[in-house]
Motif scaffolding. Sequence first.
Motif, PDB file in Angstrom:
ATOM      1  N   GLY A 189       1.569  -2.158   4.819  1.00 15.75           N
ATOM      2  CA  GLY A 189       0.697  -2.274   3.643  1.00 15.75           C
ATOM      3  C   GLY A 189       1.557  -2.165   2.388  1.00 15.75           C
TER       4      GLY A 189
ATOM      5  N   PHE B 230      -0.905 -10.242  -2.771  1.00 21.33           N
ATOM      6  CA  PHE B 230      -2.093 -10.939  -2.301  1.00 21.33           C
ATOM      7  C   PHE B 230      -3.099 -11.044  -3.438  1.00 21.33           C
ATOM      8  CE2 PHE B 230      -5.734 -11.719   0.457  1.00 21.33           C
ATOM      9  CZ  PHE B 230      -5.178 -12.673   1.264  1.00 21.33           C
TER      10      PHE B 230
ATOM     11  N   HIS C  87      -4.156  -4.346   6.429  1.00 25.93           N
ATOM     12  CA  HIS C  87      -3.733  -3.817   5.145  1.00 25.93           C
ATOM     13  C   HIS C  87      -3.407  -4.979   4.228  1.00 25.93           C
ATOM     14  CE1 HIS C  87      -3.229  -0.634   7.961  1.00 25.93           C
ATOM     15  NE2 HIS C  87      -2.949   0.231   7.032  1.00 25.93           N
ATOM     16  N   ILE C  88      -3.822  -4.858   2.954  1.00 29.16           N
ATOM     17  CA  ILE C  88      -3.487  -5.888   1.976  1.00 29.16           C
ATOM     18  C   ILE C  88      -2.006  -5.737   1.635  1.00 29.16           C
ATOM     19  CG2 ILE C  88      -4.019  -6.816  -0.303  1.00 29.16           C
ATOM     20  CD1 ILE C  88      -6.681  -5.332  -0.147  1.00 29.16           C
ATOM     21  N   PRO C  89      -1.225  -6.821   1.696  1.00 30.57           N
ATOM     22  CA  PRO C  89       0.188  -6.698   1.316  1.00 30.57           C
ATOM     23  C   PRO C  89       0.360  -6.903  -0.189  1.00 30.57           C
ATOM     24  CG  PRO C  89      -0.204  -8.872   2.191  1.00 30.57           C
ATOM     25  CD  PRO C  89      -1.535  -8.173   2.186  1.00 30.57           C
ATOM     26  N   ASP C  90       1.616  -6.737  -0.650  1.00 30.24           N
ATOM     27  CA  ASP C  90       1.921  -6.983  -2.068  1.00 30.24           C
ATOM     28  C   ASP C  90       1.698  -8.456  -2.378  1.00 30.24           C
ATOM     29  OD1 ASP C  90       2.980  -4.379  -2.864  1.00 30.24           O
ATOM     30  OD2 ASP C  90       4.557  -4.795  -1.420  1.00 30.24           O
TER      31      ASP C  90
END
Lengths: 255, 232
Positions: free
Chosen positions: B100, B7, B2-5
Motif C-alpha cells: 500500500g 492512483f 490497498h490503493i497504491p501511490d
Amino acid sequence: MGAGHTHALYRDGRSPLHRLPPQVKLVAALSFVLLVVATPRTQLWAFGVYLVLVLAVAAVGRVPLRTLRTGLLLETPFVLFAVLLPFLSRGAQVEVLGVSVSETGLLAAFNVLAKATLGTLTSMVLASTTSIRDLLKGLERLRVPRSLLAIAGFMVRYLDVVVGEMQRMRVARAARGYDPRSLLQARAVAASAGALFVRSYERGERVYLAMVSRGWTGAMPDLGTPAATAADWARGVVLPVAGAAVCTAAWVAAR
Amino acid sequence: MHIPDGFLDAPTSVAGGVLAVAGVAYCLRRASTELDDRLAPMAGLVAAFVFAVQMLNFPVAAGTSGHLLGGVLAAVLVGPAAGALCVAVVLMVQALFADGGLTALGLNITIMGLVTAFAGYAVYRALLAVLPRREASVPLAAGLAAGVSVPVAAAAFTAFYALGATSDVPVGTVLGAMVGVHVLIGIGEGVITGLTVGAVIASRPDLVHGAALVRRPLEVRTQAPAVPAGGA
C-alpha cells in the motif's frame, strides 16, 4: 525481547542509508513519493529520472535488485487494472499494434503504473534499510501519538506469535484430513478464526496483567531516541530536493 | 486491495491523510476511555489478530480470490472505535512493509478502517434493532453488516475516485465495476465474519462487545410472600 523483531524485507547492514536516523528517512521517503505523485503525467522523462534517483539511493543502501523485484509483485492487481484503462477510457483513439485504444487511457495507464512502481520501490528501500522498531521510533520523533505507536509496537511484537498460532491450527486441521477450499466449508475456517480471537484476547489480558505487576501505568517510557543532527537532515534532504527539482522542471516543461 | 501511490492525485491523497488523522485521533480518544491503561496490549493483540485473519483467502469468482478486510469483525468484537483503530494500525504497519502506498495510507485508513468499521457497525446496530433480541441474532447481524460494508467501502473509494481520478474512466463505470466485484467479496466477508462471531459467542460470549446490545440485565424474580388464608 528476543531476536530483533524484524520483517522479511529488512536487511541488516552498515551502509550510510542504514545509519541515517529513521525520522529523516521517513520524511525523505514520504516527501519524495508525494512529489512523484504530483508530477504531471505528460512528462514521461521525469519518471525515468525518478527511477534513476530511487535506484541510486537503493545502491547507497546496498539493497539487492532481487529484493526490489520481488516486492513489485505486491502491485500486480493494479497492473491488471492499468492494462484495462486504455480500453475503458474515452477520448481520442490511437492505433497501437493494430488495436484502437484511447490515447488519454494509455497515458493514464502509464501514470498509474509509473507512480505506483516508484512509490513501491521507495517504500521497499525504506523497509529494507530500516527495522520496524526503528521506524516506530522515527515516527515517535515525528510526534505521532505515543499510544498509537504502543499499539503498533505490541502488534508487531506479537504478530509472529498470532500468525504462528493460526498456522498451527491449519496444520492440525490438515493433519486430520480436512483442507477446506470452498466458501461452503467456511465454518471450519471461522471456528479457527474464532478460537484465534479468543486466544489473542486472552493473551492480551495476560500480557496486560504481567505489565501491571511490573509497574505499567498506561504510558510507554521514553526510550530516548536520539535527535537527528543537522548533518543527518542535510543528507536526508538530498533525495526530496532532487525530486523537487525534477517535479518543478516537469511542471515548467508541461506549460 | 490497498490503493497504491499515484492512483489518485496528490490533493486527494493529502485530503485522505487529513481525514484519517482526524478519525484516528477520535478513535484513539474513545478507545482509551473504554480500555484505559489496557489499550496498548489489548488493541495491539487484536490488531495482530486482524493482521493474521487478513491472510485468510477465499475464492471469489473465476479463479480470483479475496481476503477478509476484518473491519466489521473487529468492530463487533471490540467496539467500533477500537476496531477501526486496530485496522488503522494494521494498515500503517503494512504501509511500512511496502504494502500500500505511503501517500495513499490516509485514503486506505479512511476507506478500509473508518468507513468499514463505523458504517458496518451502524448497519449492525440497525439490524439488531429489528432482529429478535437474542444472542443468536448477533452472528447474523454481524455477517450481514460485514457483507454490506465491503460494497460500501467500494462506493467510498469511488467517491474519492470522482474527486481525484488520474484517469478518465467514467465514474459510473468505476462504481459499477467496483461495487459489482465487491458484492461478491462481501458475500465471503459476511459468511466468514458471521461464522467467526458465532464461534466466539459459543465459547466466550462476554468477549463480544457488540453482544452487549442484546444482553438482558439479570432479572431477579421475587415472589410475593404467600399470605396465609383466613388469618392467623
